[in-house]
Design a protein around this motif. Structure first.
Motif, PDB file in Angstrom:
ATOM      1  N   GLY A 524       0.912  -1.144   0.062  1.00 23.58           N
ATOM      2  CA  GLY A 524       0.057   0.141   0.078  1.00 23.58           C
ATOM      3  C   GLY A 524       0.781   1.234   0.109  1.00 23.58           C
ATOM      4  N   HIS A 525       2.233   1.154   0.212  1.00 31.67           N
ATOM      5  CA  HIS A 525       3.107   2.377   0.012  1.00 31.67           C
ATOM      6  C   HIS A 525       3.456   2.461  -1.348  1.00 31.67           C
ATOM      7  CE1 HIS A 525       2.944   2.656   4.301  1.00 31.67           C
ATOM      8  NE2 HIS A 525       3.368   1.386   4.318  1.00 31.67           N
ATOM      9  N   ARG A 526       3.377   3.855  -1.920  1.00 29.66           N
ATOM     10  CA  ARG A 526       4.064   4.062  -3.237  1.00 29.66           C
ATOM     11  C   ARG A 526       5.670   4.019  -3.065  1.00 29.66           C
ATOM     12  NH1 ARG A 526       1.359   6.723  -7.790  1.00 29.66           N
ATOM     13  NH2 ARG A 526      -1.004   6.095  -7.567  1.00 29.66           N
ATOM     14  N   MET A 527       6.157   3.390  -3.988  1.00 28.00           N
ATOM     15  CA  MET A 527       7.809   3.417  -3.852  1.00 28.00           C
ATOM     16  C   MET A 527       8.180   3.874  -5.314  1.00 28.00           C
ATOM     17  SD  MET A 527       9.615   3.071  -1.414  1.00 28.00           S
ATOM     18  CE  MET A 527      10.880   4.019  -1.993  1.00 28.00           C
ATOM     19  N   GLY A 528       8.844   5.157  -5.600  1.00 26.35           N
ATOM     20  CA  GLY A 528       9.547   5.536  -6.721  1.00 26.35           C
ATOM     21  C   GLY A 528      10.597   4.383  -7.199  1.00 26.35           C
ATOM     22  N   THR A 529      10.601   4.026  -8.357  1.00 26.60           N
ATOM     23  CA  THR A 529      11.721   2.982  -8.524  1.00 26.60           C
ATOM     24  C   THR A 529      12.980   3.809  -8.687  1.00 26.60           C
ATOM     25  OG1 THR A 529      11.148   3.565 -10.950  1.00 26.60           O
ATOM     26  CG2 THR A 529      10.500   1.272 -10.088  1.00 26.60           C
ATOM     27  N   ALA A 530      12.934   5.139  -9.067  1.00 27.77           N
ATOM     28  CA  ALA A 530      13.964   6.125  -9.206  1.00 27.77           C
ATOM     29  C   ALA A 530      14.736   6.232  -7.887  1.00 27.77           C
ATOM     30  CB  ALA A 530      13.681   7.279  -9.989  1.00 27.77           C
ATOM     31  N   GLU A 531      13.787   6.119  -6.877  1.00 30.20           N
ATOM     32  CA  GLU A 531      14.355   6.544  -5.494  1.00 30.20           C
ATOM     33  C   GLU A 531      15.380   5.290  -5.037  1.00 30.20           C
ATOM     34  OE1 GLU A 531      10.886   7.845  -3.287  1.00 30.20           O
ATOM     35  OE2 GLU A 531      12.054   8.124  -1.609  1.00 30.20           O
ATOM     36  N   VAL A 532      14.751   4.073  -5.168  1.00 26.86           N
ATOM     37  CA  VAL A 532      15.381   3.073  -5.013  1.00 26.86           C
ATOM     38  C   VAL A 532      16.726   3.091  -5.657  1.00 26.86           C
ATOM     39  CG1 VAL A 532      15.425   0.426  -4.365  1.00 26.86           C
ATOM     40  CG2 VAL A 532      13.180   1.520  -4.397  1.00 26.86           C
ATOM     41  N   GLU A 533      16.706   3.127  -6.900  1.00 27.68           N
ATOM     42  CA  GLU A 533      17.862   3.059  -7.613  1.00 27.68           C
ATOM     43  C   GLU A 533      18.864   3.955  -7.229  1.00 27.68           C
ATOM     44  OE1 GLU A 533      15.158   2.021 -11.431  1.00 27.68           O
ATOM     45  OE2 GLU A 533      16.052   3.948 -11.606  1.00 27.68           O
ATOM     46  N   SER A 534      18.470   5.186  -6.977  1.00 31.57           N
ATOM     47  CA  SER A 534      19.002   6.314  -6.332  1.00 31.57           C
ATOM     48  C   SER A 534      20.090   6.012  -5.177  1.00 31.57           C
ATOM     49  CB  SER A 534      18.344   7.636  -6.261  1.00 31.57           C
ATOM     50  OG  SER A 534      19.357   8.557  -5.652  1.00 31.57           O
ATOM     51  N   ALA A 535      19.521   5.243  -4.267  1.00 33.28           N
ATOM     52  CA  ALA A 535      19.774   4.803  -3.050  1.00 33.28           C
ATOM     53  C   ALA A 535      21.049   3.554  -3.533  1.00 33.28           C
ATOM     54  CB  ALA A 535      18.925   4.161  -2.105  1.00 33.28           C
ATOM     55  N   LEU A 536      20.744   2.776  -4.195  1.00 27.40           N
ATOM     56  CA  LEU A 536      21.647   1.591  -4.696  1.00 27.40           C
ATOM     57  C   LEU A 536      22.670   2.198  -5.288  1.00 27.40           C
ATOM     58  CD1 LEU A 536      19.149  -0.954  -6.120  1.00 27.40           C
ATOM     59  CD2 LEU A 536      20.728  -1.439  -4.331  1.00 27.40           C
ATOM     60  N   VAL A 537      22.848   2.975  -6.388  1.00 23.63           N
ATOM     61  CA  VAL A 537      23.850   3.572  -6.928  1.00 23.63           C
ATOM     62  C   VAL A 537      24.704   4.594  -5.894  1.00 23.63           C
ATOM     63  CG1 VAL A 537      22.999   3.481  -9.408  1.00 23.63           C
ATOM     64  CG2 VAL A 537      22.617   5.672  -7.976  1.00 23.63           C
ATOM     65  N   ALA A 538      24.157   5.023  -4.844  1.00 19.30           N
ATOM     66  CA  ALA A 538      24.775   5.556  -3.715  1.00 19.30           C
ATOM     67  C   ALA A 538      26.011   4.668  -3.212  1.00 19.30           C
ATOM     68  CB  ALA A 538      23.827   5.996  -2.613  1.00 19.30           C
TER      69      ALA A 538
END
Ligand code: 6R9
Length: 648
Positions: A524-538
């Motif tokens: 039920g939580h919206r998660m932006g793929t870009a946000e997760v990707e951004s975290a991973l590439v960090a």
């Protein structure tokens, strides 16, 4: 995350830019409250008219009737504005700097030379029967003749459809069929990274698939490679231009007559032919080019896109030339002959403004700082990015390493459909936040709505729509106005549906979260793929990441992360766990990837966009249903991904 980071406008920029924050506020207000006055003034100031317009805005986003017309009774011509009117003042100024794939090859074309070449080309088109309103398909490498071809069409009121030179014969055939071009312009071969691209051979194959549509092919001799020749159909440009006059008066064109068609893929169906018309498009491209890049006379400006994409149309060609700029056109790739190529070109031509895509930045980051640092880049003043959300790490690297912490970065959000930048910082105006496209351009009314169309106020996250028209907006889908209405105006009646999600923070800055079709709903939580990707590439070991949703029994959707490691790092179960913990720590528990798959390469289009559709299918173990993979830069990547997926 690094969201609290703000880079204020520097003293130098506050001083040199055309507009400051107060002026932006005043102009923005007027653009929204008095669009007729605002855009009428701009259109009179920025464009030359053959017959002045008396009406400015005549638009409706529905419900019911959808129509978009700007300056509708005015008459002008694109080539008049991009070439002819500059001749008195800047005939001898360089209009186009061409940098070849081979670093020993470059050319400078002045406005006067551009005028002659485009005029002759236009006469060749006329001699082969092309008239105002006809469509012409252009399938070219990044050579000056591609620009001449587009401007030649515009000069005589023909509608160009540029098909990216990386597209397959099948895709080319589909696009020819859809718009029914009788004439096609190509070259013998293209050249990228030292490799030849068989353009004419692709054309030959494509034309077998759609016989009786194209009956003339104009061929530019570029590499001199061996090609098949169809007598009576194929003509060398260099021979044809000898037979025509260098004079070709511009054809008067209505403000709302089509300038070009550009095919773009959506989430469903065949690619849509996005139609842009004449005056509004040019005005919007030129005005954004001037303000967003703070373009001043004498600047050397470089956009690394291909003319096969909208960025090439608006920001290599039409915007810059309308402003009388010097625009650089690059045939090659960032890694050839060395990974320093971009910066070598910057130094060679003393480039002031550099506009590229996050994917290019990320791929160069993998090689470290040294290939950048060994070049000067002293001429650089301003940087730009476009095409996808830029993760803060890439932004910081671009800012610190490429721009030596001197050059503001304009993160420009826009689309093929929008003609030009809609949400973007302005140098001299906007404090920068790494990863945020910040504020709307003049005349743009962004809104964030929830799934049922309710407009959200203040800080909010949801679907990005635009509440009213702007001059650069697409007018229709070629041959299918109903599809235009269905795609862009049916989801939220009365508003333009962008297909992107966005968040607006407490300062009113917009953060694009990616296509809404890529949003993952986890418990039920919206998660932006870009946000997760951004975290991973960090993460220090990660070069690139792509995240998709997949069906999950308990959560509804789970998060599947494809991760490419930086050279020299090996995949391991330990690293997999570390990455999950890392994301959990960076964003929160709901963002923890359920599955991490190490991927030596990601499926990308030739323009560098990750094809998530394919990643989603692989994540779902649906290997049979991958759909069309013909537009991939390297189709072999998919086999690797499937093999690794089966092991998980
Ligand atoms: C110009 C161009 C459009 C889609 C768009 C969005 C993404 C483009 C972006 C961005 C975040 C940016 N996009 N610029 N996302 N920040 N600065 O790329 O046109 O090829 O039609 O793609 O690209 O998702 O909807 P196009």
């Amino acid at each position: 995350m690094s969201e609290s980071l703000v880079y204020p406008v520097s003293g130098e920029w506050a001083h040199r830019a055309f507009i400051d924050a107060d002026k932006y506020q005043a102009l923005y207000k007027r653009s929204i409250n008095d669009p007729d006055g605002f855009w009428g003034d701009e259109a009179r100031r920025r464009l030359d008219w053959i017959k002045p317009f008396t009406k400015v805005k005549n638009t409706s986003f529905g419900p019911g009737d959808v129509h978009i017309k700007w300056f509708e009774d005015g008459v002008t011509n694109i080539a008049l504005n991009c070439i002819d009117r500059h001749l008195d003042k800047r005939g001898d100024q360089v209009a186009i700097i061409w940098e070849g794939d081979d670093p020993s090859r470059s050319l400078k074309i002045t406005y006067r030379q551009l005028h002659e070449r485009v005029s002759r080309f236009a006469n060749v088109l006329k001699a082969h029967g092309i008239e105002k309103g006809d469509t012409v398909t252009i399938y070219m490498p990044m050579i000056p003749e591609a620009a001449y071809a587009m401007l030649a069409c515009a000069r005589i009121g023909a509608i160009h459809s540029v098909v990216f030179g990386g597209f397959s014969p099948d895709s080319l055939a589909g696009r020819i069929k859809d718009c029914g071009s009788k004439l096609l312009i190509t070259s013998d071969e293209g050249l990228r990274g030292g490799k030849r691209v068989p353009l004419k051979a692709n054309v030959d194959t494509a034309l077998e698939k759609v016989p009786f549509i194209v009956n003339k092919v104009i061929v530019v001799k570029h590499t001199g490679g061996d090609i098949h020749w169809e007598k009576g159909r194929d003509f060398w440009l260099h021979e044809e231009i000898e037979n025509v006059s260098p004079d070709c008066p511009v054809t008067p064109v209505g403000a709302e007559d089509p300038l070009f068609i550009l095919y773009t893929s959506g989430s469903t169906g065949t690619p849509k032919g996005v139609v842009h018309t004449t005056a509004g498009y040019l005005l919007y491209a030129a005005m954004t080019h001037q303000y967003v890049f703070d373009y001043h006379d004498g600047d050397i400006y470089w956009c690394t896109a291909d003319v096969g994409w909208v960025t090439g149309h608006s920001y290599i060609l039409y915007g810059p030339l309308c402003n009388g700029a010097t625009t650089l056109m690059f045939e090659g790739v960032p890694t050839y002959p060395t990974i320093s190529r971009f910066w070598d070109v910057v130094d060679k031509h003393k480039v002031n403004t550099f506009y590229t895509a996050p994917t290019a930045i990320r791929s160069l980051m993998g090689a470290g700082e040294e290939p950048v640092k060994k070049t000067s880049r002293a001429s650089l003043r301003l940087l730009g990015t476009v095409g996808e959300p830029i993760n803060p790490e890439a932004w910081e690297w671009y800012y610190k390493v490429v721009g030596d912490s001197r050059c503001p970065i304009m993160d420009t959000w826009w689309q093929t459909e929008t003609g030009g930048h809609l949400i973007t910082p302005l140098p001299g105006v906007t404090p920068l936040k790494p990863g945020s496209a910040t504020k709307p351009f003049f005349g743009i009314k962004p809104e964030i709505v929830d799934g049922s169309g309710v407009v959200q106020e203040g800080p909010a996250e949801g679907i990005l729509v635009i509440a009213d028209s702007w001059p650069g907006q697409m007018r229709t889908v070629f041959g299918d106005h109903d599809r235009f209405i269905q795609t862009y105006f049916a989801s939220f009646p009365g508003k333009y549906f962008s297909g992107d999600g966005a968040r607006r923070d407490a300062d009113g800055d917009y953060w694009i979260t990616g296509r809404v079709d890529d949003v993952i709903n986890v418990s039920g939580h919206r998660m932006g793929t870009a946000e997760v990707e951004s975290a991973l590439v960090a993460h220090e070991r990660v070069a690139e990441a792509a995240v998709v949703g997949f069906p999950h029994d308990i959560k509804g959707q789970g998060i599947f992360a494809y991760v490419t490691l930086i050279n020299g790092h090996e995949p391991s179960d330990k690293l997999r766990k570390d990455l999950v913990a890392w994301v959990r720590q960076e964003i929160g528990p709901i963002a923890s990837p359920d599955i991490v798959q190490f991927a030596p390469g990601l499926p990308k289009t030739r323009s560098g966009k990750i094809m998530r559709r394919i990643l989603r299918k692989i994540a779902e173990n649906e290997f049979q249903a991958l759909g069309d993979t013909s537009t991939l830069a390297d189709p072999a990547v998919v086999e690797d991904l499937i093999r690794e997926r089966k092991k998980l």
